[in-house]
Design an enzyme around this catalytic site. Sequence first.
Site, mmCIF file in Angstrom:
data_model
loop_
_atom_site.group_PDB
_atom_site.id
_atom_site.type_symbol
_atom_site.label_atom_id
_atom_site.label_comp_id
_atom_site.label_asym_id
_atom_site.label_seq_id
_atom_site.Cartn_x
_atom_site.Cartn_y
_atom_site.Cartn_z
ATOM 1 N N GLY A 1 0.794 -1.215 0.000
ATOM 2 C CA GLY A 1 0.000 0.000 0.000
ATOM 3 C C GLY A 1 0.825 1.262 0.000
ATOM 4 O O GLY A 1 0.283 2.364 -0.126
ATOM 5 N N GLU B 1 -6.757 1.636 5.926
ATOM 6 C CA GLU B 1 -7.495 1.943 4.706
ATOM 7 C C GLU B 1 -6.677 1.714 3.434
ATOM 8 O O GLU B 1 -7.244 1.548 2.353
ATOM 9 C CB GLU B 1 -7.973 3.389 4.743
ATOM 10 N N THR C 1 5.822 -6.462 8.143
ATOM 11 C CA THR C 1 6.263 -5.438 9.092
ATOM 12 C C THR C 1 5.852 -5.727 10.538
ATOM 13 O O THR C 1 6.039 -4.884 11.406
ATOM 14 C CB THR C 1 5.697 -4.065 8.701
ATOM 15 N N GLY D 1 -2.605 -3.814 15.186
ATOM 16 C CA GLY D 1 -3.808 -3.017 14.985
ATOM 17 C C GLY D 1 -4.345 -2.433 16.277
ATOM 18 O O GLY D 1 -3.962 -2.823 17.382
ATOM 19 N N GLY E 1 10.533 -7.733 3.289
ATOM 20 C CA GLY E 1 10.881 -7.959 1.900
ATOM 21 C C GLY E 1 12.363 -8.101 1.622
ATOM 22 O O GLY E 1 12.782 -8.074 0.465
ATOM 23 N N GLY F 1 12.555 -12.416 1.228
ATOM 24 C CA GLY F 1 11.636 -13.003 0.269
ATOM 25 C C GLY F 1 10.404 -12.126 0.191
ATOM 26 O O GLY F 1 10.236 -11.196 0.981
ATOM 27 N N TYR G 1 3.544 5.427 22.138
ATOM 28 C CA TYR G 1 3.458 6.044 20.818
ATOM 29 C C TYR G 1 3.548 7.556 21.002
ATOM 30 O O TYR G 1 2.669 8.164 21.624
ATOM 31 C CB TYR G 1 2.142 5.652 20.155
#
Length: 525
Positions: free
Chosen positions: A128, A197, A207, A211, A259, A262, A446
């Site tokens: 995305g 989204e 990653t 959620g 990534g 692989g 956060y």
Amino acid sequence: MIWDAWGVPAGHHPLSERVRTLLTQVFGVSGNPVVRRDEGDVPLRESALTPAQRAGLAEVVGADNVSSDHRDRVRHAGGKSTPDLLRRRVEGPQDAPDAVVFPADHDQVLAVLAYCAEHAVAVVPFGGGTSVVGGVDPVRGRFDVVIALDLRRIDHVTGIDPISGTATLGAGLTGPRAEELLAEHGLSLGHFPQSFEFATIGGFAATRSSGQASAGYGRFDDMVQRLKIATPSGTIELGRAPASAAGPDLRELFVGSEGTLGIITEVTLRVHPVPETVTYQAWSFPDFETGAAALRSVVQAGAAPTVLRLSDEAETGINLARSGDIGGSPVAGCLAITTYEGSPAHVAARSAEAAELLAAAGGTPLGEKPAKEWEHGRFAAPYLRDALLDVGVLCETLETATTWSNLAALKARVTAALTGALGEQGTPALVMCHISHTYPTGASLYFTVVAKQLDDPLGQWLAAKRAAGDAIVAAGGTITHHHAVGTDHRPWLPDEVGDLGVRVLRAVKAELDPAGILNPGKLVP
């Protein structure tokens, strides 16, 4: 998504008069946005893809699925972090992949990797494009040519197993599309990160995404049952059963591998029935320490809600300044959000148990309105970040995690590092923090950082980021809880896993990707 901002045009709105007044008072900025240029006017580095290489890739995926079009290259030029967006606003040629390749299935991904390994072409997997740590930046490394491998065409549901409660999904499915397809079977994944989204199933896995409903459903890596991965050395499929003693769990090598080892093309995930009911409850605590202790008591008692979050005093105050007082009454201290999903009986029992614990720990119930308001706007924060950037205000986030006993010390050290690094540059900063994910033994922190932009806002932020990263390591936190490593956190990975751990990662990469074509410059030091 928009080439130089988060999301889609419909999500972007002018700053409210309340926010503009706040910015003028705190940072002395006018609140008038800059004029942004059109993507067609952005100069790009000339594509280095040769005609022979284009023909070779077209043989695999079809000529229509190899693009060096200006628009495609611009939109695959990186992720959506504040540094990514600041780089796109500078004058001069922008770096971008030399081409974008759109494979249709696992076999085509495998064949593209084989071709690129043979012809020395770097490959950046692209889902995305929501990375905020440089994870999809077109880093060339030692290669003359780099392509973005866009997985959007691998967007199918391969199978549903309602008895076992699993679904097999293509890596290119976005979060909303996956929920839509699962809902046709009365099922849900329940994975709703802020990137929901636009981010993809493959990106979530690559990653170690977490959620907003992780207190109830777990992190994405908790949901992964099986993986199908294409590597330059061949295909590997992992995960035969819910648990196994057949040696180390090799799925763990690829979940979170970004990534570099692989390309994940297919994921089998744990799913659950669409909840029959959802209830909401907000709470106020006199201070962050009291609120954190309350969250800990609920989690350690096994009574965690589906969503469990706590904002510190600064974040609570700013949110109220933006939206007004809750229910017409001022709220002091720290705001906590809880939601509960499931059958009516299960929700009633769990919410009652959690409410008793939160009240006993010093919480004051505020009703459902603040929690519903949070849910309504939970994906909107990046749009506000972009609006602030447009009016000369720097805004960025970072995250970490640690044990409950170390939480207060870590929060204090990171806050001090950020305010110190920005203050030394002559830009006093507002640092806000919330607990976004909880575990029996600890929690994540956060941080959101806001300051007036200097003439070199990119350099300004990178200095603050270095100070924060050093503080996290020194205070015993993890360099990233759910944003991943990418390029941004790579300098601190040896501190996280040790020199021997780095050598292990390099050895695995050498076996799976001997030519080193996969996502150069990311994760592996």
